[in-house]
Design an enzyme around this catalytic site. Structure first.
Site, PDB file in Angstrom:
ATOM      1  N   LYS A  52       0.844  -1.200   0.000  1.00  0.00           N
ATOM      2  CA  LYS A  52       0.000   0.000   0.000  1.00  0.00           C
ATOM      3  C   LYS A  52       0.886   1.259   0.000  1.00  0.00           C
ATOM      4  CE  LYS A  52      -3.798  -2.384   2.287  1.00  0.00           C
ATOM      5  NZ  LYS A  52      -4.451  -2.785   3.554  1.00  0.00           N
ATOM      6  N   GLN A  96      -3.926  -1.416   9.965  1.00  0.00           N
ATOM      7  CA  GLN A  96      -3.911  -2.772   9.414  1.00  0.00           C
ATOM      8  C   GLN A  96      -4.399  -3.771  10.473  1.00  0.00           C
ATOM      9  OE1 GLN A  96      -3.184  -3.495   6.140  1.00  0.00           O
ATOM     10  NE2 GLN A  96      -3.816  -5.596   6.573  1.00  0.00           N
ATOM     11  N   ASP A 119     -10.595   3.261   4.931  1.00  0.00           N
ATOM     12  CA  ASP A 119     -11.029   1.868   4.844  1.00  0.00           C
ATOM     13  C   ASP A 119     -12.558   1.766   4.856  1.00  0.00           C
ATOM     14  OD1 ASP A 119      -8.998   0.045   4.436  1.00  0.00           O
ATOM     15  OD2 ASP A 119      -8.350   0.080   6.534  1.00  0.00           O
TER      16      ASP A 119
END
Ligand code: NAP
Length: 304
Positions: A52, A96, A119
């Site tokens: 990412k 994460q 997200d």
């Protein structure tokens, strides 16, 4: 022959568009920024986060990788998130998952400012999505919609059957399909006679987390299959179940010691009208949509 929906190519096109937008924002002195928080050293998480961060660099976004130790407390993480919420050079915050057991994951995700929640996991964004308001939407479900629309697969009026009801994939993808005027059925582990429902699907989305779970007899001939599942196969026995006689896959297994299979049995793809392969289907879209969300967050936060 079923059409293969090439997620890698679609993701590349989206990334190119994002890079273009980043260049346009640069002319206004704006550089979208992503903070990626990676706790501890889970190997798989590390690979995801590093790719990412690398993609940010490739597309011209600013990014910062923050790596608290495995022993971090909820309080320390909340402080970190509060700092990132307050920073003007950060438009998106990515935490994460999974986090170590001592960290209250829900409290932490709720602490991320909804405006930086790239997200799309914050309840405020889930609510905005449901209400059809502008929102930062979860990346994988948004990627599914991009695959369908960019491949000209009709959603409006189609019967879409989603297997899986997680907050990350199943529920939001069902909501997005509904907003695109599909008639949506959501299935889960307590659903009775699952096959009878999946056989009705013009569009089948599998987000279950079980290798090859959807078998050929569960598919309506000509249906579009979106296989979100990512499952790692490592044994010869499993290999025979899904890939018997497939020389390319045998070579992949021999070379890397593992190969990926979706939640749909590869034999079931053969009956479909179109399908997303695993790997190379939905997977590549997740990072592309994260980049798109970060740019979107940068614009939204500045009222652009
Ligand atoms: P999850 O949170 O474990 O949810 C799985 C869902 O499948 C649950 O709703 C569960 O039902 C349902 N389910 C389990 N067994 C079932 C059965 N026998 N019959 C019908 N439904 C069943 O998983 P997730 O996070 O949504 O992920 C799903 C899959 O997508 C995984 O393979 C994951 O690796 C993959 N994934 C891929 C990406 C990507 O980038 N491509 C991103 C995220 C996830 P209940 O609710 O009743 O338990």
């Amino acid at each position: 022959m079923p059409k293969i929906l090439d997620g890698t190519a679609i993701a590349a096109a989206i990334k190119q568009e994002v890079a273009q937008e980043v260049r346009a924002l640069a002319l206004q002195g704006i550089r979208p920024g992503l903070a990626a928080v990676l706790v501890g050293n889970v190997a798989a998480s590390e690979i995801y986060v590093r790719s990412k961060v690398q993609t940010c660099a490739d597309l011209g976004l600013f990014s910062e990788l923050i790596t608290p130790p495995e022993t971090v407390t909820t309080g320390e993480m909340l402080k970190l998130v509060a700092d990132l919420n307050a920073r003007d050079d950060i438009d998106g915050i990515l935490i994460q998952l999974p986090l170590p057991g001592q960290v209250d994951t829900k409290a932490l995700l709720d602490a991320v400012s909804p405006d930086k929640d790239v997200d799309g996991f914050h309840p405020v964004n889930a609510g905005r999505l449901q209400a059809g308001r502008p929102a930062l939407a979860p990346c994988t479900p948004a990627g599914v919609i991009e695959i369908l629309t960019r491949s000209n697969i009709p959603i409006s009026g189609a019967h879409a059957v989603v297997v899986g009801r997680s907050d990350i994939v199943g529920k939001p993808v069902a909501m997005m399909l509904l907003h695109h005027n599909a008639t949506v059925t959501i299935c889960h582990s307590k659903t009775r006679d699952l096959g009878a429902l999946t056989r009705e699907a013009d569009l089948l989305v599998a987000a279950i987390g079980r290798p090859g779970f959807i078998t050929p007899e569960m598919i309506k001939p000509g249906a579009t299959i979106i296989d979100v599942g990512i499952n790692r196969i490592t044994t010869g026995e499993d290999f025979e179940l899904y890939f018997a006689g497939n020389a390319k896959r045998a070579a992949a297994l021999a070379k890397r010691g593992s190969t990926l299979v979706g939640d749909v049995h590869p034999k079931a793809y053969e009956i479909a009208g179109a399908y997303t392969p695993v790997p190379g289907g939905v997977g590549p879209l997740t990072i592309a949509m994260l980049m798109a969300n970060t740019v979107r967050a940068a614009r939204m936060r500045r009222g652009l």
